[in-house]
Structure formats: structure tokens, C-alpha cells
Design an enzyme around this catalytic site. Structure first.
Site, PDB file in Angstrom:
ATOM      1  N   ASP A 142       0.858  -1.188   0.000  1.00 15.35           N
ATOM      2  CA  ASP A 142       0.000   0.000   0.000  1.00 15.35           C
ATOM      3  C   ASP A 142       0.895   1.238   0.000  1.00 15.35           C
ATOM      4  O   ASP A 142       1.716   1.416   0.898  1.00 15.35           O
ATOM      5  CB  ASP A 142      -0.892  -0.011   1.245  1.00 15.35           C
ATOM      6  N   CYS A 188      -6.932   3.861  -2.098  1.00 15.60           N
ATOM      7  CA  CYS A 188      -6.929   2.430  -1.763  1.00 15.60           C
ATOM      8  C   CYS A 188      -8.040   1.614  -2.419  1.00 15.60           C
ATOM      9  O   CYS A 188      -7.790   0.743  -3.250  1.00 15.60           O
ATOM     10  CB  CYS A 188      -6.992   2.263  -0.251  1.00 15.60           C
ATOM     11  N   LYS A 224      -4.591  -7.074   3.901  1.00 22.50           N
ATOM     12  CA  LYS A 224      -5.479  -6.012   3.437  1.00 22.50           C
ATOM     13  C   LYS A 224      -6.082  -6.377   2.081  1.00 22.50           C
ATOM     14  O   LYS A 224      -5.362  -6.581   1.106  1.00 22.50           O
ATOM     15  CB  LYS A 224      -4.707  -4.691   3.336  1.00 22.50           C
ATOM     16  N   HIS A 250      -1.258  24.894  -9.318  1.00 20.81           N
ATOM     17  CA  HIS A 250      -2.519  24.580  -9.994  1.00 20.81           C
ATOM     18  C   HIS A 250      -3.625  24.590  -8.939  1.00 20.81           C
ATOM     19  O   HIS A 250      -3.412  24.140  -7.807  1.00 20.81           O
ATOM     20  CB  HIS A 250      -2.411  23.208 -10.659  1.00 20.81           C
ATOM     21  N   ASP A 279      -1.213  -0.647  -4.599  1.00 25.27           N
ATOM     22  CA  ASP A 279      -2.457  -0.017  -5.037  1.00 25.27           C
ATOM     23  C   ASP A 279      -2.204   1.366  -5.625  1.00 25.27           C
ATOM     24  O   ASP A 279      -2.893   1.815  -6.538  1.00 25.27           O
ATOM     25  CB  ASP A 279      -3.467   0.051  -3.891  1.00 25.27           C
ATOM     26  N   HIS A 280      -1.205   2.069  -5.112  1.00 24.62           N
ATOM     27  CA  HIS A 280      -0.833   3.404  -5.587  1.00 24.62           C
ATOM     28  C   HIS A 280       0.513   3.743  -4.970  1.00 24.62           C
ATOM     29  O   HIS A 280       1.117   2.913  -4.272  1.00 24.62           O
ATOM     30  CB  HIS A 280      -1.888   4.449  -5.187  1.00 24.62           C
TER      31      HIS A 280
END
Length: 537
Positions: free
Chosen positions: A44, A84, A132, A255, A317-318
């Protein structure tokens, strides 16, 4: 590195009879080989850039390096949603986020959704999930979902504690994230006590929490996760001199969506270079601990003799921004957040290979089906990685959908005040928001600007328009954005009504309580105004 094949005259397609014979021959050859087992370790918040040069110079990751030595590393692997639950929903379903409507950490797949693991089990695989999982609806904190639902409200509130570091234990303290270690122990025991006795192949999934930041209870009862926690044992794996201090735009030049994200993540205050360096160092140390858990799985497979017939996949996941672009956490399309690790090793997989094709988490589903020799489903968003991994498949005649030269990522959750869409190609990263008009887009040339410091959308309008056209051919993103806005308002109204007279007290004491309680009426009025606004058409 995988590149273009040598030039030469194109061969005509094989006649139908020859193609049929080749397919039958391939099927017969496959039938004579036992199907491999599969182990998928999903971490994760692991920044994929740490798995290859120059990111891999900052921290010792011996087992990731082992996988690179005996397998393949993907240099351009991306999440399909940098948070997630939606990202995991994409991995388990093989479908883009807008197709499953996994809008935030509360809204994932339905509990009965048929995943690739379900199909492998149906086709004779032993299956095991540990750790998880997090791809179904109904989980995560109330704060997390309410922050996502109210992202269009005209207020700006800090939703996280200020990112910080914490050192625990001593130079021999290894098991910092004890919960992950316990799940790793369970996986090792399952391999040694059960999987070793199977006569049919197995698939094991191990989900880790690391290197996700830890909760920060010092910020109050309803706290976020802004603490980077490790021990001296893992910190010594980090090369401090190799840590790069990211460049930041001034707050006034950011931004507008980035500013909202930075503010809600409590990152708009002053940070010294030493603070930033320590946050990054502690994060890298947490990655080293993650790598050690991967090592336990590899060692268990080796010790039982299963390694030679098991495909191992390591991913996340990222990523984690770790103060890139004045942010921590994920929820961004910048590389630190969206770029994930993807390494594969096992029988038949090319060794010491670096693949430069753009790939993403939705590719896991068709790859799993390919490994198990299950016919591919036609409605999947992803494409099997097998032709990129196996030498004998590189020049196969079997007809497959051609892999597109892009990947899609989208985000609809908290800490970002607009639905966000990313189209990543070999060179370009195009990011657009909401309806494509109300928020300025971003364009980065990652070959010349890997740190994404210069938005060149205005300099290269033709490129931006071309990429936007491709994006719109994949997803009608203005329509999706509108659907998410409707969903957010509908869900918030339902939640508010369920609280009755307790609403004011509950909403005031979510993660944003430190700001909310200063002017509670102001923020309740802002929500009321939002609820009574007509939906933007």
C-alpha cells in the site's frame, strides 16, 4: 529494455487452417505443462520509481532486486485510481473505475463481485487471501467518505495532521508494522504447511499496509494518517545523501486543484529541507521493511521447493508523494502517487528484463486468467501481461487485442475538489478535470521533465487536444464527473438524514474538526448552500 522489433517486410497473415493448427498445437503444448501457482504481494502506497534507477539508489531493497535479477520489472506501471479501495477494485475486477463506479474509499465493488481469484478457484486452483483486501464497499472512516462527498462545497478545511516522522525501537527492532508481519507469518505458514502438499496449483494473495503512513492520534479523536514511522534498523537501509529534495512551486503559482490538495493535507505551512528529507527517509525505510516481508514469501517458496513452479507478482495499489509537489499521501496523478511497482518472476518469465510499455492494475485480471489458461473475458479494460513476460509468446501468432499505447487513471475521492483523469502515454502525461473546461488541464513531457515541474498544456495545445480526444474516446469524462457529483450529493443527504438532530455534532468532529470548530455555522451554511444548488449540467 523492451523496444521496437527490427524492421523488414511484414509477413502476410497465416491462412485460417494454419492458424487453427497453430492454436491447437499451442493448446496441446500448454496442456502438457502443469499450470503454475501464483503469489501476489500487494503493498500500500509504494512509489514504483524506487524499483529502478535512479530511485533505487535511495534505499536497499534486496528482494525487489532479486525479482529484477530473476524476472521482469515494468518501468511504467500505473494505478487506475490513486486511492486504496478504487485502485484495488480495478485490480480485482479488471475494469476501469468509471465502469465499476468505485468512486471513493467507501464505494467499491459489490461483495459478490466475481474476481479473478473466484475464477481461478472455479478452474481448480487452491486460493488464499491474507491481509489487506479493501476492494468492496462500506469500509474506511466516516470522515473519508464525507470529505469525498463534500468536495464541491465552497470551503477549505484541513483534513489531515501535518506530516511528521517518528522513530521507534532500537537498531535491532525489525517488526515495526506488527500487523503486516503477522499476516506475512500466516502466509509463510500456509505455504509451508498447506501449499506444499497440494497436487493442484494455488494462488495466494497477501495484502500489506506498508508503506502507508501511520495514524496520527495526536491530532485528535478523529485523526488521519500522517505519521511516517520506522526504527533505526530500517532507517540505516536509507542512503541520506541520495535523497532528492523536491522543488515546489510557490503557493500562488500552484494549480488550483493542487493547492486544494496541499491545503487539505495540511502541507501549505513552512517545511525546512531537513523536515522534508526526514519524511522521505522515513518513508523509504518503511519501503525497506515492506521489501523484507516480500523476502519472507520468496524464502518460504524457495525452502519448500515451490519457487521453481510459482509466479510471484509484487505491486501496490498506488504510490506515495512523500512531499513531492508539496503533498504527502496519494490522491494525485503526479508520478509519486500514480506510479506503482510491478515486478514478476517465475517459470518461463524473462529474466533481467525492463519493460517500457505503459501498463496498469487492470492488467492483473487478464494476466491471472492467462496464467491459469482460462479463456479471457471480452469486457475487461485490461490486457494480459503475458506477451511482455514470456519469450515464447513475444512472437506468437495467436490473435490478441493489441495493447493500446496508453493507460487511464481517474480519481473521484477526498482531498481533491474535482474529478481527475490522467492519460499516460510513452512520453506524455495529460491530466484533465471535471468537465474539461472549468479547470485548466495539465500536460507534462516526462521524457524531458520527469519531475513534472512545467505544465506545458498552453505551449503544446495540439498535443493536449489530441490526447484529450483519445481520452474522450475511452471515457465520456464530463458525463462521469456529473454522475459523481450527483452521487456525492445524494449520499450526503442520505447520511445527514440518518443522523437526525445529531448531525451538527457529528460533522463538526470529523477529521477537519480543528478548523470546523472555529466557525461551525459558516461551514454548515456552506453545505446548505451546496445542497440547494442546481446540479451543473
Amino acid at each position: 529494455m523492451r523496444g521496437a522489433r527490427a524492421g523488414g517486410p511484414e509477413l502476410p497473415p497465416p491462412p485460417p487452417l494454419l492458424l487453427l493448427l497453430l492454436l491447437l498445437a499451442a493448446a496441446a503444448a500448454a496442456a502438457g505443462q502443469p499450470r503454475p501457482s501464483v503469489v501476489l504481494v500487494a503493498s500500500d502506497s509504494f512509489d514504483g520509481r524506487l524499483t529502478f534507477y535512479p530511485g533505487n539508489q535511495t534505499v536497499a531493497l534486496p528482494f525487489i532486486n532479486f525479482m529484477k535479477r530473476y524476472g521482469t520489472v515494468f518501468l511504467k506501471a500505473y494505478t487506475n485510481s490513486p486511492i486504496c479501495c478504487p485502485s484495488r477494485a480495478a485490480m480485482w475486477s479488471g475494469l476501469f473505475t468509471h465502469l465499476t463506479e468505485s468512486w471513493n474509499n467507501f464505494k467499491g465493488l459489490d461483495p459478490g463481485y466475481v474476481t479473478w481469484m473466484d475464477l481461478l478457484q472455479k478452474h481448480g486452483y487452491h486460493t488464499k487471501k491474507l491481509g489487506k483486501i479493501d476492494y468492496t464497499s462500506g469500509h474506511h472512516s466516516v470522515s473519508n467518505r464525507v470529505e469525498a462527498w463534500t468536495r464541491d462545497v465552497a470551503f477549505l478545511l484541513r483534513q489531515e495532521g501535518r506530516p511528521t516522522v517518528k522513530l521507534t525501537g532500537n537498531k535491532t527492532h525489525i517488526r515495526v508494522m506488527e500487523k503486516d508481519w503477522q499476516n506475512t507469518d500466516k502466509a509463510v505458514n500456509w505455504i509451508k504447511e498447506e501449499a506444499v502438499n497440494f497436487t493442484q496449483p494455488f494462488v495466494l494473495y497477501l495484502g500489506l499496509n506498508l508503506p502507508h503512513p501511520y495514524p496520527s492520534p495526536s491530532t485528535g479523536e478523529n485523526f488521519g494518517s500522517s505519521t511516517f514511522l520506522t526504527s533505526p534498523y530500517w532507517l540505516k537501509k536509507v542512503s541520506y545523501e541520495a535523497i532528492k529534495i523536491p522543488k515546489w512551486s510557490s503557493l500562488s503559482e500552484m494549480h488550483p486543484v493542487d493547492y486544494y490538495s496541499s491545503y487539505t493535507k495540511n502541507c501549505t505551512g513552512e517545511f525546512t529541507k531537513e523536515e522534508v528529507r526526514n519524511i522521505r527517509a522515513f518513508y523509504y525505510a518503511m519501503c525497506a521493511e515492506t521489501d523484507a516481508m516480500l523476502g519472507k514469501i520468496i524464502s518460504a517458496l524457495r525452502d519448500t521447493g515451490l519457487l521453481k513452479r510459482t509466479i510471484i507478482i509484487f505491486t501496490a495499489d498506488h504510490g506515495e508523494l512523500a512531499m513531492d509537489h508539496r503533498q504527502f499521501y496519494k490522491m494525485s496523478m503526479y508520478e509519486g502517487s500514480s506510479h506503482i511497482p510491478l515486478l514478476v518472476m517465475g517459470p518461463g518469465i524473462k529474466q533481467q528484463q525492463q519493460v517500457s510499455d505503459v501498463v496498469s492494475l487492470v492488467d492483473i485480471y487478464p494476466t491471472m486468467l492467462d496464467i491459469a489458461r482460462i479463456p479471457a473475458q471480452q469486457n475487461l479494460s485490461g490486457y494480459s501481461l503475458m506477451p511482455l513476460l514470456f519469450e515464447e509468446l513475444e512472437n506468437e501468432v495467436v490473435t490478441r487485442k493489441p495493447r493500446p499505447p496508453w493507460v487511464l487513471s481517474e480519481f473521484h475521492g477526498c482531498n481533491v475538489n474535482s474529478s481527475t483523469y490522467m492519460l499516460r502515454t510513452d512520453r506524455w502525461k495529460y491530466i484533465t478535470y471535471s468537465d474539461g473546461n472549468s479547470v485548466p488541464p495539465q500536460l507534462f513531457d516526462l521524457s524531458a521533465d520527469p519531475d513534472e515541474l512545467e505544465n506545458i498544456a498552453m505551449k503544446f495545445p495540439v498535443v493536449a487536444h489530441s490526447l484529450d480526444k483519445i481520452l474522450r474516446s475511452i471515457v465520456n469524462y464530463p458525463k462521469v464527473s456529473s454522475s459523481v457529483q450527483e452521487y456525492n450529493k445524494r449520499e450526503f443527504i442520505s447520511w445527514k438524514q440518518s443522523l437526525g438532530q445529531n448531525y451538527s455534532n457529528v460533522i463538526a468532529n470529523l477529521r477537519w474538526h480543528q478548523d470546523w470548530l472555529k466557525e461551525p455555522k459558516k461551514y454548515e451554511d456552506a453545505i446548505d448552500k451546496w445542497l440547494h444548488q442546481r446540479q451543473h449540467q
